[in-house]
Design a protein around this motif. Sequence first.
Motif, mmCIF file in Angstrom:
data_model
loop_
_atom_site.group_PDB
_atom_site.id
_atom_site.type_symbol
_atom_site.label_atom_id
_atom_site.label_comp_id
_atom_site.label_asym_id
_atom_site.label_seq_id
_atom_site.Cartn_x
_atom_site.Cartn_y
_atom_site.Cartn_z
ATOM 1 N N UNK A 32 0.814 -1.339 -0.036
ATOM 2 C CA UNK A 32 -0.093 -0.030 -0.031
ATOM 3 C C UNK A 32 0.886 1.056 0.005
ATOM 4 N N UNK A 33 1.996 1.248 0.782
ATOM 5 C CA UNK A 33 2.946 2.308 0.809
ATOM 6 C C UNK A 33 3.424 2.699 -0.702
ATOM 7 N N UNK A 34 3.774 1.500 -1.350
ATOM 8 C CA UNK A 34 4.584 1.552 -2.543
ATOM 9 C C UNK A 34 3.402 2.044 -3.782
ATOM 10 N N UNK A 35 2.201 1.743 -3.393
ATOM 11 C CA UNK A 35 1.073 2.263 -4.483
ATOM 12 C C UNK A 35 0.738 3.518 -4.216
ATOM 13 N N UNK A 36 0.823 4.094 -2.762
ATOM 14 C CA UNK A 36 0.353 5.343 -2.814
ATOM 15 C C UNK A 36 1.604 6.416 -3.080
ATOM 16 N N UNK A 37 2.892 6.002 -2.815
ATOM 17 C CA UNK A 37 4.116 6.874 -3.228
ATOM 18 C C UNK A 37 5.278 5.718 -4.182
ATOM 19 N N UNK A 38 4.904 5.756 -5.274
ATOM 20 C CA UNK A 38 5.850 4.798 -5.978
ATOM 21 C C UNK A 38 7.231 5.175 -6.044
ATOM 22 N N UNK A 39 7.595 6.316 -5.689
ATOM 23 C CA UNK A 39 8.795 6.770 -5.710
ATOM 24 C C UNK A 39 9.332 6.720 -4.209
ATOM 25 N N UNK A 97 -0.501 4.677 10.827
ATOM 26 C CA UNK A 97 -0.158 4.335 9.225
ATOM 27 C C UNK A 97 -1.088 3.571 8.728
ATOM 28 N N UNK A 98 -1.766 2.301 9.275
ATOM 29 C CA UNK A 98 -2.788 1.687 8.533
ATOM 30 C C UNK A 98 -4.028 2.445 8.347
ATOM 31 N N UNK A 99 -4.432 3.251 9.442
ATOM 32 C CA UNK A 99 -5.670 4.221 9.232
ATOM 33 C C UNK A 99 -5.415 5.073 7.873
ATOM 34 N N UNK A 100 -4.207 5.669 7.915
ATOM 35 C CA UNK A 100 -3.945 6.798 6.913
ATOM 36 C C UNK A 100 -4.074 6.085 5.479
ATOM 37 N N UNK A 101 -3.598 4.954 5.387
ATOM 38 C CA UNK A 101 -3.303 4.204 4.137
ATOM 39 C C UNK A 101 -5.078 3.783 3.632
ATOM 40 N N UNK A 102 -5.607 3.300 4.781
ATOM 41 C CA UNK A 102 -7.043 3.015 4.328
ATOM 42 C C UNK A 102 -7.912 4.306 3.989
ATOM 43 N N UNK A 103 -7.831 5.470 4.662
ATOM 44 C CA UNK A 103 -8.342 6.455 4.300
ATOM 45 C C UNK A 103 -7.959 7.222 3.028
ATOM 46 N N UNK A 104 -6.888 6.781 2.389
ATOM 47 C CA UNK A 104 -6.106 7.408 1.480
ATOM 48 C C UNK A 104 -5.626 8.678 1.838
ATOM 49 N N UNK A 105 -5.070 8.781 3.068
ATOM 50 C CA UNK A 105 -4.649 10.154 3.382
ATOM 51 C C UNK A 105 -3.139 9.756 3.969
ATOM 52 N N UNK A 106 -2.242 9.321 3.296
ATOM 53 C CA UNK A 106 -0.967 8.928 3.646
ATOM 54 C C UNK A 106 -0.121 10.078 3.463
#
Length: 108
Positions: A32-39, A97-106
Motif C-alpha cells: 500500500x505504501x509503494x502504491x501511494x508513493x511509487x517513488x 499508518x494503517x488508518x492513513x493508508x485505508x483512508x487514502x490520507x497517507x
Amino acid sequence: MNSKIHPAQNINFNGFAKFRLKSKNIDKIKGKIIEKCPDSTVFSDKGLHGKKWYYILTGKHYDKFFDLFGQVEIFDLKVNIEKYMGKKAKKIDVHKLEKMLKKDKFKI
C-alpha cells in the motif's frame, strides 16, 4: 541517483520515517505504501524474529540512500541507516499508518 517525478504527481511524503511491525504482516502495508508513493522504498533493519523496524524513504532521503550504495556496504547501510542519513527517522505508530493508508490520507 535522482528520482524522476512528474510535476503532476501528488507528493504526499518527503521524508524518513520508521514503524515497528511483525515481519509476517509487512507485505500488505508495504504494498500500500509503494502504491501511494511509487517513488519510495520500504526496508527492514537486521531483526530476524518478532517485530522489526521498517524504514520508509522517499524524496531527497531516497536519493541519498541510493547514492550511499557505492560508498557503504549494503548490510551496514540497512543496519545503521539513521547513522548514514545523519538524522533520526520519524516514528510512526503502525495503527495510525494503517488508518492513513485505508483512508487514502497517507501523509507524514
